[in-house]
Design an enzyme around this catalytic site. Structure first.
Site, PDB file in Angstrom:
ATOM      1  N   GLN B 124       0.828  -1.207   0.000  1.00 30.05           N
ATOM      2  CA  GLN B 124       0.000   0.000   0.000  1.00 30.05           C
ATOM      3  C   GLN B 124       0.860   1.253   0.000  1.00 30.05           C
ATOM      4  O   GLN B 124       1.634   1.484   0.932  1.00 30.05           O
ATOM      5  CB  GLN B 124      -0.886  -0.023   1.243  1.00 30.05           C
ATOM      6  CG  GLN B 124      -1.634   1.280   1.499  1.00 30.05           C
ATOM      7  CD  GLN B 124      -2.556   1.173   2.697  1.00 30.05           C
ATOM      8  OE1 GLN B 124      -3.628   0.589   2.634  1.00 30.05           O
ATOM      9  NE2 GLN B 124      -2.145   1.760   3.803  1.00 30.05           N
ATOM     10  N   GLY B 125       0.723   2.084  -1.031  1.00 25.11           N
ATOM     11  CA  GLY B 125       1.500   3.318  -1.117  1.00 25.11           C
ATOM     12  C   GLY B 125       0.651   4.524  -0.757  1.00 25.11           C
ATOM     13  O   GLY B 125       0.181   5.247  -1.652  1.00 25.11           O
ATOM     14  N   SER B 127       1.109   6.579   2.799  1.00 22.63           N
ATOM     15  CA  SER B 127       1.848   7.576   3.583  1.00 22.63           C
ATOM     16  C   SER B 127       3.069   8.096   2.833  1.00 22.63           C
ATOM     17  O   SER B 127       3.671   7.386   2.031  1.00 22.63           O
ATOM     18  CB  SER B 127       2.339   6.954   4.890  1.00 22.63           C
ATOM     19  OG  SER B 127       1.259   6.600   5.698  1.00 22.63           O
ATOM     20  N   GLU B 242      -9.763  -1.383   6.525  1.00 24.24           N
ATOM     21  CA  GLU B 242      -8.534  -1.703   7.237  1.00 24.24           C
ATOM     22  C   GLU B 242      -8.805  -1.690   8.740  1.00 24.24           C
ATOM     23  O   GLU B 242      -8.321  -2.525   9.479  1.00 24.24           O
ATOM     24  CB  GLU B 242      -7.465  -0.675   6.876  1.00 24.24           C
ATOM     25  CG  GLU B 242      -6.088  -1.022   7.370  1.00 24.24           C
ATOM     26  CD  GLU B 242      -5.035  -0.036   6.856  1.00 24.24           C
ATOM     27  OE1 GLU B 242      -3.871  -0.390   6.901  1.00 24.24           O
ATOM     28  OE2 GLU B 242      -5.385   1.077   6.421  1.00 24.24           O
ATOM     29  N   SER B 383      -3.736   6.845  13.385  1.00 26.69           N
ATOM     30  CA  SER B 383      -3.263   6.823  14.770  1.00 26.69           C
ATOM     31  C   SER B 383      -4.441   6.898  15.741  1.00 26.69           C
ATOM     32  O   SER B 383      -5.565   7.215  15.355  1.00 26.69           O
ATOM     33  CB  SER B 383      -2.344   8.014  15.019  1.00 26.69           C
ATOM     34  OG  SER B 383      -3.112   9.211  14.970  1.00 26.69           O
ATOM     35  N   GLU B 385      -5.070   9.131  17.768  1.00 29.03           N
ATOM     36  CA  GLU B 385      -5.636  10.479  17.756  1.00 29.03           C
ATOM     37  C   GLU B 385      -6.553  10.688  16.548  1.00 29.03           C
ATOM     38  O   GLU B 385      -7.591  11.344  16.655  1.00 29.03           O
ATOM     39  CB  GLU B 385      -4.504  11.516  17.773  1.00 29.03           C
ATOM     40  CG  GLU B 385      -3.786  11.608  19.116  1.00 29.03           C
ATOM     41  CD  GLU B 385      -2.952  10.374  19.479  1.00 29.03           C
ATOM     42  OE1 GLU B 385      -2.503   9.654  18.555  1.00 29.03           O
ATOM     43  OE2 GLU B 385      -2.776  10.109  20.677  1.00 29.03           O
TER      44      GLU B 385
END
Lengths: 385, 398
Positions: B124-125, B127, B242, B383, B385
């Site tokens: 998976q590209g 980030s 995901e 994340s 957060e």
């Protein structure tokens, strides 16, 4: 596997919620609380009309054969509205003793009276020294001719003051902490030798300390085996915990709603305070606790009548641990997110906070149930699949 | 309301357990139990075994198993608990659903059977060095040139890119609009000239993630999924999926079993660690949270069958949040179990060798690395957060 309510269950939920929405605003509650007997007799009649007081009893007894899910629905609605009436004491606790332990004659006499709202009951299971151990019973029942004489002190009897009859646990044999030798006795609240000292609880309900001095109980008012009532007591307690979990979830949900509404309206520094991420994330934490608690309340309802006692106790304890822990998180955050107004008796949130914290102290707090679960080996077996 | 599994569902579970015992190579299982890295061949073989049994979540018309939500849940839990796989094959779990939902017929026809057969390993590209939590600010450019896009830029944290045959990428096709509106979804062959991979060593000592560089990589325009500049929508669906698997209930159950097994063999202060009240209570706090998470996941799964297709239940953020917390807590408990013999470090080579006598007591060697790695559970795929931001906006409406 399905989490849906049946058509009848949905109707039950709607009708209870509608009634409470109309008649149980915070101001109504205040009014009910201030008068005698500390709750609303009118609401009690409404519950009877709706069939709530008959809910868990079998159809032969004039009930609706509701199970733990139906009780969950009602208790969640009651938690949401913070009701004051002795439903838990009469229907869940004493009613549970009757359902699980009483003979047909006793049921035939009492259940219709409960269902119609004519008779209120209480369950005197605790004592000043028993803390959370239901088998710690110092009160004595001595055989006297064709009846029994009860002596001792029972404590924290929920709605003990309003009850017409009180189910009392007392020892007929054995030592103070033996599980064997405990009996259950149906005692008239006005019986000679029985004294009640009623008082309000921290969360606005009522309870009583009860002393018994040679209170005479006839043989017909002994519930079940006078030396073997502990299994009934502990099953009633487990069902009661499932009901309390649902009540707590009802309160938790309302606490989150009230808090989020406040975040959306209160302004400081020229903005709605709900736009501050530090507050948003605390509200998110509250939601996680609410949903985890809701899941465990459902699990507890499903397992409350499980025949395998060890499995039932594991599940019930797990649920009570979750509810106790979540009560602290949701309670503390909801006050903090409100700031000063949350500390006042005028505003609603503090009343919810006090109630959910007190629920933790009923039938074993989170630490008590954590230890019980540890003694049962926890939830996971060491064996691989 | 009935929270028990039916007789058929229990039979499905039993049959599945037997299937895993019969088909997952014992060496793969042993490595997974101990947290040792698998080779690419072992991962591909493992994914093929599972796909042979059935593909959960996919619609039947594309080769999905057609299981009920309860069966899907059981499959996921059993695979994790066995364990038969530590991480999902990104083909089946991530890119497959994007292709059958948004791809064209030619793409479905070409890629879906290859994904099911694990002919290609996908990575998976998403980030980039400057686009982590703020993923939409990504800068890898794709410029249309005739029948091709020319791609330049860099991806990072690319899981198992060192093994990958294909990468699905978010690329910027329009820099002049609101950042979410200029992103496209592109499938890129890793063998294309101009693609290079640099492994990143993580604090557990392993090489799970990589940087991937694109230097004037020519990608056929037919590899665009859906419409140009609508990639952000597709990515949001994928990220929802995901997180759907983010609870890891089965894996955490397996780990708690293991903690109890090891704690019964660990002595502390003259008694078994498992008999110590302080340790027991820590374990039980986690077990309770895990049981609650299991029920929450079942609620989300049961609800999924009623949700609009491609719309994610925001409650999946709760699963990811709580699931990550529990993974971290159980990794900490494993450290507690072995105590001072967490200290010795073994290189990847020594781990692969496996024939050396143990250093000190015969504890599994990967416990400290597992603990170090567990910190990533509240960072990857959105994340902690970011999950809270999603809950705040999508559920609480703040």
């Amino acid at each position: 596997m399905n989490f849906d309510l049946s058509e009848e269950q949905r109707l039950l939920k709607d009708s209870v919620e509608r009634l409470l929405l109309e008649s149980y605003r915070l101001d109504d509650r205040r009014k009910y609380q201030a008068g005698e007997p500390g709750f609303s007799d009118a609401m009690w009649s409404r519950y009877a009309e709706l069939g709530l007081l008959a809910l868990p009893f079998s159809e032969e007894q004039g009930g609706f054969s509701g199970g733990a899910v139906e009780t969950m629905i009602v208790m969640e609605a009651f938690g949401k509205a913070l009701i004051l009436e002795p439903y838990f004491a009469t229907v869940v606790l004493a009613g549970g003793v009757l359902r699980l332990g009483a003979n047909e004659a006793q049921k035939a006499e009492l259940i219709p009276a409960i269902a119609e709202g004519r008779t209120k009951l209480a369950f005197a299971y605790a004592e000043p020294q028993s803390r959370y151990d239901l088998f710690h019973v110092e009160a004595q029942a001595k055989k006297d001719g064709d009846g029994w004489l009860l002596s001792g002190t029972k404590g924290l009897v929920l709605h003990g003051e309003a009850a017409d009859k009180i189910v009392v646990s007392a020892r007929t044999a054995g030592d103070t902490r033996d599980k064997k030798g405990i009996g259950l006795f149906l005692v008239d609240a006005h019986a000679p030798g029985l004294r009640r000292r009623g008082y309000p609880t921290q969360d606005g309900l009522r309870a009583a300390e009860i002393t018994l001095e040679k209170v005479r109980v006839d043989e017909v008012d002994v519930i079940g085996d006078p030396a073997g009532a502990f299994p009934v007591i502990s099953q009633v307690a487990d069902e009661a915990v499932a009901a309390l979990c649902a009540e707590a979830v009802g309160a938790f949900g309302e606490m989150l709603t009230i808090t989020v509404d406040y975040l959306k309206t209160r302004e400081q520094f020229g903005k709605k305070i709900g736009s501050f991420q530090v507050l948003q994330h605390r509200a998110a934490d509250m939601l996680v606790e609410l949903e985890q608690s809701r899941s465990m309340a459902m699990y507890a309802a499903m397992m409350a009548s499980e025949g395998n006692v060890t499995e039932r106790e594991r599940a019930i304890s797990a649920a009570k641990v979750q509810i106790g822990r979540s009560a602290k998180v949701i309670g503390h955050e909801s006050i903090q997110l409100h700031g000063g107004i949350g500390m006042t008796m005028e505003y609603s949130i503090g009343h919810y906070f006090k109630h959910v914290i007190m629920l933790d102290t009923l039938f074993g707090d989170a630490d008590y149930h954590l230890s019980r679960l540890a003694k049962l080996g926890g939830l996971t077996s060491e064996q691989a699949n | 309301m009935d929270l028990t599994f039916t007789e058929e569902e229990r039979a499905f579970r039993d049959e599945l357990r037997q299937f895993l015992r019969d088909n997952v190579p014992p060496e793969t299982r042993r490595k997974l139990v101990e947290g040792r890295p698998l080779s690419k061949d072992e991962m591909v073989a493992g994914a093929r075994v599972l796909n042979k049994k059935g593909i959960p979540y996919w619609p039947k018309e594309y080769g999905g198993a057609g299981w009920s939500p309860a069966q899907q849940y059981i499959f996921e839990e059993e695979v994790q608990a066995f364990p038969a796989q530590t991480m999902y094959d990104f083909g089946v779990s991530l890119i497959g659903p994007v292709i059958y939902t948004f791809g064209n017929d030619a793409q479905k026809k070409y890629y879906l059977p290859r994904i099911i057969n694990v002919d290609d390993w996908w990575c998976q590209g998403f980030s980039e060095p400057g686009a982590g939590s703020d993923l939409a600010s990504l800068r890898t450019r794709a410029v249309r040139d005739g029948d091709h896009y020319v791609v330049n830029g860099q991806k990072t944290w690319t899981t198992l890119a060192q093994h990958a045959d294909w990468i699905f990428c978010l690329v910027r096709t329009n820099p002049d609009v609101k950042k979410q509106l200029g992103i496209s979804f592109l499938l890129i062959d890793m063998k294309s000239p101009g693609v290079s991979v640099r492994p990143i060593q993580l604090i557990d000592g392993g090489y799970e993630v990589n940087e991937v560089f694109f230097d004037n990589v020519r990608v056929p325009a037919e590899n665009l999924v859906g419409e140009e500049n609508r990639g952000w929508e597709y990515a949001k669906m994928l990220l929802g999926n995901e997180r759907f698997g983010g609870a890891w209930v089965g894996a955490s159950k397996e780990r708690i079993r293991r903690i109890k097994h090891l704690a019964a063999r660990s002595r502390a202060g003259g008694e078994r660690l498992i008999d110590q009240a302080a340790f027991q209570q820590k374990v039980i706090e986690i077990e309770v949270q895990l049981k609650a998470l299991e029920m929450t996941q079942l609620r989300v799964v049961a609800n999924a069958s009623k949700q609009q297709k491609g719309v994610q239940d925001p409650a999946s953020s709760i699963l990811k949040l709580k699931g990550g917390e529990i993974q971290q807590a159980t990794a900490g408990l494993l450290m507690d179990v072995i105590g001072p013999y967490a200290l010795p470090y073994l290189s990847e080579q020594e781990l692969e060798d496996g024939n050396q006598p143990p250093i000190g007591p015969d504890w599994p060697p990967m416990i400290a690395p597992t603990y170090f790695y567990s910190r990533a559970a509240s960072i990857y795929s959105g994340s902690r957060e970011i999950q809270k931001n999603i809950i705040t906006k999508a559920i609480l409406g703040l």
